[in-house]
Design a protein around this motif. Structure first.
Motif, PDB file in Angstrom:
ATOM      1  N   LYS A  92      90.859  60.578  36.809  1.00 42.06           N
ATOM      2  CA  LYS A  92      92.044  60.635  37.669  1.00 42.06           C
ATOM      3  C   LYS A  92      93.320  60.347  36.884  1.00 42.06           C
ATOM      4  O   LYS A  92      94.381  60.901  37.176  1.00 42.06           O
ATOM      5  CB  LYS A  92      91.882  59.660  38.835  1.00 42.06           C
ATOM      6  CG  LYS A  92      90.772  60.068  39.800  1.00 42.06           C
ATOM      7  CD  LYS A  92      90.591  59.059  40.921  1.00 42.06           C
ATOM      8  CE  LYS A  92      89.468  59.479  41.862  1.00 42.06           C
ATOM      9  NZ  LYS A  92      89.242  58.493  42.946  1.00 42.06           N
ATOM     10  N   GLN A  93      93.220  59.479  35.877  1.00 33.65           N
ATOM     11  CA  GLN A  93      94.382  59.272  35.009  1.00 33.65           C
ATOM     12  C   GLN A  93      94.715  60.562  34.264  1.00 33.65           C
ATOM     13  O   GLN A  93      95.881  60.911  34.088  1.00 33.65           O
ATOM     14  CB  GLN A  93      94.140  58.133  34.017  1.00 33.65           C
ATOM     15  CG  GLN A  93      95.392  57.805  33.194  1.00 33.65           C
ATOM     16  CD  GLN A  93      95.145  56.745  32.131  1.00 33.65           C
ATOM     17  OE1 GLN A  93      94.054  56.205  32.004  1.00 33.65           O
ATOM     18  NE2 GLN A  93      96.168  56.458  31.334  1.00 33.65           N
ATOM     19  N   THR A 110     101.819  56.955  27.922  1.00 36.37           N
ATOM     20  CA  THR A 110     100.548  56.718  28.594  1.00 36.37           C
ATOM     21  C   THR A 110      99.667  55.754  27.827  1.00 36.37           C
ATOM     22  O   THR A 110      99.729  55.695  26.595  1.00 36.37           O
ATOM     23  CB  THR A 110      99.789  58.047  28.813  1.00 36.37           C
ATOM     24  OG1 THR A 110      98.600  57.798  29.581  1.00 36.37           O
ATOM     25  CG2 THR A 110      99.410  58.705  27.504  1.00 36.37           C
ATOM     26  N   THR A 111      98.884  54.993  28.560  1.00 36.82           N
ATOM     27  CA  THR A 111      97.829  54.195  27.946  1.00 36.82           C
ATOM     28  C   THR A 111      96.675  55.130  27.599  1.00 36.82           C
ATOM     29  O   THR A 111      96.453  56.135  28.281  1.00 36.82           O
ATOM     30  CB  THR A 111      97.347  53.087  28.892  1.00 36.82           C
ATOM     31  OG1 THR A 111      96.889  53.672  30.122  1.00 36.82           O
ATOM     32  CG2 THR A 111      98.484  52.115  29.203  1.00 36.82           C
ATOM     33  N   LEU A 112      95.938  54.787  26.553  1.00 34.43           N
ATOM     34  CA  LEU A 112      94.854  55.645  26.076  1.00 34.43           C
ATOM     35  C   LEU A 112      93.560  54.848  25.998  1.00 34.43           C
ATOM     36  O   LEU A 112      92.855  54.850  24.998  1.00 34.43           O
ATOM     37  CB  LEU A 112      95.229  56.221  24.705  1.00 34.43           C
ATOM     38  CG  LEU A 112      96.493  57.093  24.684  1.00 34.43           C
ATOM     39  CD1 LEU A 112      96.937  57.373  23.253  1.00 34.43           C
ATOM     40  CD2 LEU A 112      96.262  58.390  25.447  1.00 34.43           C
ATOM     41  N   VAL A 113      93.249  54.165  27.093  1.00 40.81           N
ATOM     42  CA  VAL A 113      92.106  53.263  27.109  1.00 40.81           C
ATOM     43  C   VAL A 113      90.790  54.023  27.032  1.00 40.81           C
ATOM     44  O   VAL A 113      89.794  53.510  26.517  1.00 40.81           O
ATOM     45  CB  VAL A 113      92.160  52.359  28.366  1.00 40.81           C
ATOM     46  CG1 VAL A 113      91.937  53.160  29.635  1.00 40.81           C
ATOM     47  CG2 VAL A 113      91.162  51.212  28.260  1.00 40.81           C
ATOM     48  N   LEU A 118      90.980  61.563  28.145  1.00 38.37           N
ATOM     49  CA  LEU A 118      92.389  61.932  28.305  1.00 38.37           C
ATOM     50  C   LEU A 118      92.841  62.985  27.303  1.00 38.37           C
ATOM     51  O   LEU A 118      93.956  63.505  27.405  1.00 38.37           O
ATOM     52  CB  LEU A 118      93.274  60.688  28.161  1.00 38.37           C
ATOM     53  CG  LEU A 118      92.974  59.516  29.089  1.00 38.37           C
ATOM     54  CD1 LEU A 118      93.939  58.371  28.824  1.00 38.37           C
ATOM     55  CD2 LEU A 118      93.038  59.936  30.549  1.00 38.37           C
ATOM     56  N   ALA A 119      91.995  63.312  26.344  1.00 34.44           N
ATOM     57  CA  ALA A 119      92.398  64.193  25.242  1.00 34.44           C
ATOM     58  C   ALA A 119      92.901  65.545  25.728  1.00 34.44           C
ATOM     59  O   ALA A 119      93.915  66.067  25.225  1.00 34.44           O
ATOM     60  CB  ALA A 119      91.235  64.379  24.271  1.00 34.44           C
ATOM     61  N   GLY A 120      92.222  66.140  26.708  1.00 35.29           N
ATOM     62  CA  GLY A 120      92.619  67.460  27.184  1.00 35.29           C
ATOM     63  C   GLY A 120      93.991  67.470  27.822  1.00 35.29           C
ATOM     64  O   GLY A 120      94.797  68.380  27.563  1.00 35.29           O
TER      65      GLY A 120
END
Length: 331
Positions: A92-93, A110-113, A118-120
């Motif tokens: 969802k992020q 953005t946070t990249l936890v 999230l890469a795409g």
């Protein structure tokens, strides 16, 4: 001196102040919310830029109030329109990042936890020529994903620094409490503690449910009296740990990552040994201001390296100075 240079000098000075904290870092644990706010100097939107800030905030975690407070202040100072959204669910992020791309914002922080998830969406932003900066989580992955800059703590260093300190105090069997599954930052902190104290054991809890955290910790502490230190990775989890320790009559000592007003008070009272602070207000401020300067002037903070805002110890030696700032969401 031009306005851009004045702002650039101010931002560099703030980054330098953050770096001074390294003598001694967060991420918290707690639906998505939207807070469209420009945060006192210039009118919101007067710069012409709209910046989306997207995080993995879990509702109820006071840590993120500090991130937002810093971001809103930077937006005010730079005349930026700030759009904040969050969801602790990685997929969802990623959708929130894609939504920001589709709305054609000027920049994304953005946070990249959960970097792989999230890469795409981050690639979609960079393909659209939207500059992206990472902050708070993803220090080892941000460049691979295409983010220009990063603002946060070195979590491995933070963990090993905390581990070394409690090891020197006699820790043999610390319990490191992970409140969000899959978080690279939280895993790195516990790995850092374990590198200094090999007897460290990890415990997974559901950080979105305080009563569950308390009951899980209480059961573990009641079952294993050899646990001599509890390491929590977010201030709300530290508060839960105190309740569990009382219920289990545990004699373990408690340290935590991050601060809120209650934990700061517990440090002053001697209930919490110390906190490892990553200065989230600074992270939020720098992420927005750095994007503004990049858009306005092509600036690249850090020269290709992360800008560190921690780790920094907060303990009995400095809590009297820091405590008031925890009540205003600036520390």
């Amino acid at each position: 001196m031009t306005l851009s240079r004045i702002r650039g000098a101010r931002l560099l000075a703030l980054a330098a102040v953050a770096a001074l904290g390294l003598t001694a870092c967060s991420e918290g644990g707690r639906q998505a919310t939207n807070d469209n706010s420009g945060g006192g100097g210039n009118a919101a939107g007067s710069s012409g830029y709209t910046i989306a800030m997207i995080t993995h905030e879990t509702p109820g975690d006071t840590f993120w109030d500090k991130i937002k407070s810093g971001a809103q202040q930077a937006a005010k100072d730079e005349g930026v329109t700030l759009k904040y959204s969050n969801d602790p669910d990685a997929s969802k992020q990623a959708v929130l990042i894609q939504n920001a791309v589709d709305s054609k914002v000027s920049g994304i922080a953005t946070t990249l936890v959960t970097p792989d998830a999230l890469a795409g969406s981050v690639k979609a932003a960079t393909d659209a020529k939207i500059p992206v900066v990472g902050f708070n989580s993803g220090i080892d992955q941000y460049q691979r994903l295409g983010a220009l800059m990063y603002f946060g703590s070195d979590e491995n260093l933070a963990g090993s620094t905390a581990g070394k300190r409690i090891g020197e105090a006699g820790a043999k069997h610390p319990l490191c409490v992970i409140q969000a599954a899959g978080s690279v930052a939280l895993e790195a902190r516990c790995a850092g503690v374990k590198s200094a104290v090999p007897g460290t054991e990890n415990l997974q809890v559901n950080g979105a449910d305080d009563s569950s955290v308390v009951s899980t910790l209480q059961a573990k502490l009641s079952q294993d009296k050899s646990i001599d230190y509890i390491v929590t990775l977010g201030a709300p989890i530290a508060v839960d740990a105190l309740k569990a320790m009382d219920a289990a009559a545990s004699k373990a000592k408690l340290i935590t990552f991050d601060l809120n007003a209650e934990v700061a008070q517990r440090i002053q009272d001697g209930k919490v040994e110390f906190s490892i602070d990553q200065q989230p207000y600074v992270q939020g401020y720098l992420a927005v201001s750095a994007l503004y300067l990049n858009l306005k002037n092509g600036n690249d903070m850090g020269g290709g390296k992360p800008v560190l805002t921690g780790p920094s110890f907060v303990d009995k030696s400095n809590i009297d100075k820091i405590l008031p700032f925890t009540k205003t969401n600036t520390r």
